[in-house]
Motif scaffolding. Structure first.
Motif, PDB file in Angstrom:
ATOM      1  N   ARG A   2     -14.214  68.582  51.166  1.00 22.12           N
ATOM      2  CA  ARG A   2     -14.392  69.941  50.650  1.00 22.12           C
ATOM      3  C   ARG A   2     -15.274  69.943  49.409  1.00 22.12           C
ATOM      4  N   THR A  28     -11.030  75.665  45.561  1.00 23.05           N
ATOM      5  CA  THR A  28     -11.829  75.150  46.669  1.00 23.05           C
ATOM      6  C   THR A  28     -12.875  76.195  47.033  1.00 23.05           C
ATOM      7  N   ASN A  87     -14.516  74.399  52.630  1.00 23.12           N
ATOM      8  CA  ASN A  87     -13.798  73.395  53.414  1.00 23.12           C
ATOM      9  C   ASN A  87     -14.627  73.018  54.634  1.00 23.12           C
ATOM     10  N   ALA A 107     -15.189  71.554  45.632  1.00 24.82           N
ATOM     11  CA  ALA A 107     -14.280  72.171  44.673  1.00 24.82           C
ATOM     12  C   ALA A 107     -15.043  72.512  43.398  1.00 24.82           C
TER      13      ALA A 107
END
Length: 600
Positions: free
Chosen positions: A57, A107, A110, A59
Motif C-alpha cells: 500500500r 492509507t 491499497n 501510506a
C-alpha cells in the motif's frame, strides 16, 4: 497536451494520529520501500511488489510524504535479520527500513485485488463439461492425425450455440494447457464473455486466445493476440465493471536483444462489440501508463545497468511515447544505448509479406534507426506523437566512441504549462483562466504538500478568459468576491509563477489598481502594478482585506511595446474585474459570498 494547474488559497488539515490498521506493535513490521510526494510514482513503485507481499500500500506520513510499504514481515529474529533476508531475495532498495507504522496517518492506496473470475482448466484426455451462465460448456480437443487442437462448445437446451477450435495451439499429444475464463469484458453485451486460451508449450511462447461474445443476435468469436507466456491478464482498470485485457507488446521480444534481455511495454485492450480496441492512446488509461512508467524507472534505479541495455531502452521509450514524452526519452536513449551490441538491428524497406520482411528488403542499420522504424511501424510514433526526422553527423563531428550512422532527432516537444487557480465554493469548484486549460487532455490540481487531484471542466467562457473546474475535495476555504474596484487601491497577487524555477510554495506580490480599464479601454479588465509572471494566470487579485476583486489574466508584452513605443513598460498587468467573475459564477449556479466594500 497536458497541463498542471497549481491552486492557491486553500486550507487543509492533516490527520495526526496513525490509523489502527497501520500499527504493527507485535512481532511484525512494515517494509518501507520508498518515499515520494507523487502519488502516481508511489503506486508505480508499489505495483512492482504486489506479487511478493500479501499487503502492499501507499501510506501518508505525518510529514506529508507518501511511503510505499509492504508486508508485514516477521522480526522474530530481529529487524537486522529481517532486512538481510529481504536483501538476499533481491529486488529491494539498499535503503529499505522497517517501521511499526506510528508515523503513518492514513492509507492513500491499497493494491487492488485480482478480480474473482471463474476459471476452468483442461489438460487433455476426457472432455471437460460444466455449466455456467445457463449454458453447458464442453472443452475437448479435435484430432487431425497426430495433431490435437483444443476446442470449446457452448450448448443451451441441447442446441449448439457455437463451437470454436484453437488452430494456433496444436499439440502432438493429448496433454494440453487450455483454459476457460468467464467475465464481463463488455457490459453492453447480452451476457458475460468467455475467453478460451491455450498455451502451446513452446520455448518462451505462446498462448493463443479467442473471446466469445453474444451481442443478442448470436455468438461471435474474436481472435486475440498470440502472446508470450500465459497470455492476457484481466483487470478492471477504469472501474466501469468491465475488465480490460492486459498484455506485453510481443513485437519487442527479440527485436533488440536476446529474450532474457528483452523488455516489452504494456498494451491495454478493451472489447467493444465484436472487436478489440487498443487503448494505448485513450486518455482514460494515461494515468495507469504513468504509474507503469514510474515502476519501470524505479526498477532501473535498483538496476542502473538497465539504462545501458537496448532491450530495456526500446520498451521504455515506447512507454514515454505513449505519454507524449518521446522527445526527452530520445535524448536518454541516444546518450546511453549499447553501441557494442552485436544483436542485429535491421529495418525493412518494403511492405511486410505474411508478417515478415522480404529478405532482399532487409537492411542493417544502427540501433537508434531500427528503433525509430520499429516504433513507427507499431504505432508508437505517428499521428499520436510528433514524427522524428533523421540527421547524420560527419566523421569530424563524431567521437571515436560513437558511430556516425543516421540517428533519430527527438520529436517536437510536447506542451506543458502551469497556471494558478482559486476555490470559489465548498464543493470543490475553482476558477482559472480559460487559456490555462484550453486544449488540455488532462488537468490536475495540486495544492502545496497535498496530493494532485484530477479536475473536471464545468464551464468555460473564452470571451472573458474564464474556466470553472471541479475536483473531488473536502470542504476548504474560499474568499468572498467584491464587485467594485477603486482606482489606486492596494492589491495583492498570490500564485505560482515560473513554478519550475521559483519557490514551490507560491509567490506573493503587492501593487495598486493603476487603471479601471484594460487595453483599448476594455472595461471588463483593470490594470494593476503588482508584478506577475507566466504561471500567475488564473490567480486571485485580492484587496487588502482578502476579498477577490479580480482574476489575474495577462501582462503587457514588453518586447512588442518596445517595438511600438521605443520604451520598455514596467509592471503593466491586467486582471478581469470581480463583477465579471461574479456574473460568470452566478450563470453556473454558484453563489459566492459578496462584499460590497473593501472591509470584511
Amino acid at each position: 497536451m497536458f497541463r498542471l494547474l497549481v491552486v492557491a488559497m486553500v486550507s487543509a488539515a492533516l490527520a495526526t494520529a496513525a490509523y489502527a490498521d497501520l500499527l504493527q506493535t507485535g512481532g511484525t513490521r512494515w517494509v518501507v520501500l520508498a518515499s515520494t510526494r507523487d502519488l502516481d510514482n508511489a503506486i508505480g513503485i508499489a505495483s512492482l511488489y504486489k506479487h511478493r507481499f500479501d499487503d502492499v500500500r501507499v501510506a501518508e506520513s505525518s510529514n506529508g510524504w507518501l511511503a510505499v510499504i509492504a508486508g508485514p514481515v516477521s522480526i522474530a529474529r530481529g529487524a537486522k535479520a529481517a532486512r538481510a533476508e529481504l536483501w538476499s531475495a533481491g529486488g529491494f532498495p539498499d535503503d529499505l527500513f522497517l517501521s511499526n507504522g506510528r508515523s503513518f496517518t492514513r492509507t492513500v492506496w491499497n493494491s487492488p485485488k485480482d478480480p474473482a473470475i471463474p476459471t476452468w482448466s483442461y489438460k487433455g484426455g476426457q472432455p471437460l463439461i460444466f455449466t455456467a451462465g445457463g449454458m453447458d460448456i464442453e472443452v475437448s480437443h479435435l484430432a487431425e492425425g497426430n495433431i490435437r487442437y483444443p476446442t470449446i462448445t457452448l450448448r443451451k437446451a441441447g442446441l449448439v450455440l457455437v463451437r470454436e477450435v484453437l488452430k494456433g495451439s496444436e499439440s502432438f499429444a493429448e496433454n494440453m494447457n487450455a483454459e476457460v475464463r468467464i467475465a464481463w469484458f463488455d457490459r453492453t453485451a447480452a451476457e458475460p464473455q468467455i475467453i478460451f486460451s491455450s498455451y502451446w508449450n513452446g520455448a518462451h511462447c505462446c498462448t493463443v486466445s479467442k473471446i466469445l461474445t453474444n451481442r443478442g443476435n448470436g455468438w461471435a468469436s474474436i481472435e486475440g493476440a498470440t502472446l508470450d507466456g500465459g497470455g492476457y491478464q484481466l483487470q478492471d482498470i477504469d472501474g466501469d465493471g468491465s475488465v480490460e485485457l492486459l498484455s506485453a507488446d510481443n513485437a519487442f521480444l527479440y527485436a533488440f536483444a536476446p529474450y532474457v534481455f528483452s523488455s516489452a511495454p504494456l498494451v491495454i485492450s478493451k472489447l467493444d462489440g465484436d472487436r478489440l480496441i487498443d487503448m494505448r492512446w485513450n486518455f482514460d488509461f494515461r494515468r495507469y501508463y504513468r504509474r507503469e512508467l514510474f515502476g519501470w524507472e524505479y526498477r532501473a534505479k535498483l538496476e542502473p545497468e538497465l539504462w545501458r541495455r537496448n532491450g530495456f531502452l526500446s520498451a521504455w521509450l515506447a512507454l514515454k511515447s505513449i505519454l507524449g514524452e518521446s522527445d526527452q526519452a530520445w535524448t536518454v536513449v541516444l546518450e546511453n544505448y549499447d553501441r557494442s551490441s552485436d544483436w542485429p538491428s535491421t529495418i525493412c524497406d518494403a511492405s511486410l509479406r505474411d508478417g515478415a520482411c522480404p529478405e532482399e528488403a532487409t537492411r542493417q542499420v544502427s540501433f537508434p534507426e531500427a528503433l525509430r522504424d520499429h516504433l513507427t511501424r507499431n504505432g508508437y510514433l505517428g499521428p499520436q506523437v510528433a514524427k522524428t526526422e533523421e540527421t547524420s553527423k560527419s566523421p569530424e563531428q563524431t567521437s571515436p566512441a560513437r558511430d556516425n550512422t543516421s540517428t533519430p532527432v527527438p520529436p517536437e516537444k510536447s506542451t506543458f504549462s502551469a497556471g494558478t487557480g482559486f476555490f470559489v465554493s465548498s464543493q470543490g469548484h475553482l476558477v482559472t483562466n480559460h487559456h490555462v486549460i484550453k486544449g488540455c487532455s488532462a488537468i490536475e490540481v495540486r495544492r502545496p504538500g497535498l496530493l494532485a487531484l484530477p479536475a473536471n471542466i464545468v464551464a468555460v467562457d473564452p470571451t472573458n478568459d474564464l474556466a470553472l473546474l471541479r475536483v473531488a475535495s473536502d470542504k476548504g476555504g474560499y474568499a468572498p468576491v467584491r464587485v467594485e474596484t477603486r482606482l489606486g487601491e492596494s492589491v495583492a497577487v498570490f500564485g505560482y509563477p515560473l513554478s519550475q524555477v521559483l519557490a514551490s510554495g507560491g509567490n506573493f506580490t503587492l501593487g495598486n489598481v493603476t487603471a479601471l480599464a484594460g487595453l483599448g479601454n476594455d472595461t471588463r479588465f483593470i490594470q494593476i502594478s503588482a508584478p506577475v509572471q507566466q504561471g500567475n494566470s488564473g490567480g486571485p487579485l485580492l484587496d487588502s482585506y482578502g476579498n477577490v476583486i479580480g482574476v489575474v489574466t495577462s501582462k503587457l508584452d514588453a518586447v512588442a511595446a518596445l517595438a511600438v513605443t521605443g520604451d520598455i513598460p514596467q509592471n503593466v498587468n491586467f486582471a478581469l474585474r470581480g463583477a465579471s467573475l461574479y456574473a460568470f459564477l452566478l450563470s453556473y449556479g454558484i453563489s459566492p459570498v459578496v462584499r460590497s466594500s473593501a472591509k470584511n
